[in-house]
Design a protein around this motif. Structure first.
Motif: not given
Length: 90
Positions: A5-11, A19-22
Motif C-alpha cells: 500500500g502506498t497510502g498515507l494512512q497506516e493501520f 500496513v499502509h492503506g492501498a
C-alpha cells in the motif's frame, strides 16, 4: 492481497502487523501470482484510498479489507465527490 500500500494512512491489523492503506494505482496480487491494478478509489480529495467496492484492471472488485479503522459515511442528501468510486464508464 495488496502487494504494498502506498497510502498515507497506516493501520495496525489484528495480527499486530502495521500496513499502509492501498490507493488507486497500487496492485493486488492473487494466490496464483497474477496481479491487477486498483483503478478506482475514494477520489483525489480523499488521497484516492482504495475501498471495498474499488474496481481492478481485470474487472474484479475489492470485496473485503483486513482493517476496520477507516470508514466513509454517505449521508442522505449529500453528494460524494465526483471521482468517488466512479463507474468504469466515467
Amino acid at each position: 492481497m495488496i502487494q504494498q500500500g502506498t497510502g498515507l494512512q497506516e493501520f495496525k491489523l489484528e495480527n499486530g502487523q502495521s500496513v499502509h492503506g492501498a490507493r488507486k494505482g497500487d496492485y493486488v496480487m492473487y494466490v496464483d501470482g497474477s496481479t491487477a491494478q486498483i483503478i478506482t478509489g475514494a477520489g483525489q480529495v480523499n488521497n484516492d484510498v482504495a475501498l471495498v467496492g474499488s474496481l481492478l484492471s481485470n474487472g474484479d472488485e475489492i470485496i473485503n479489507t483486513p482493517q476496520d479503522g477507516l470508514v466513509f459515511v454517505a449521508r442522505e442528501g449529500e453528494s460524494m465527490v465526483k471521482d468517488f468510486l466512479p463507474s468504469i464508464a466515467d
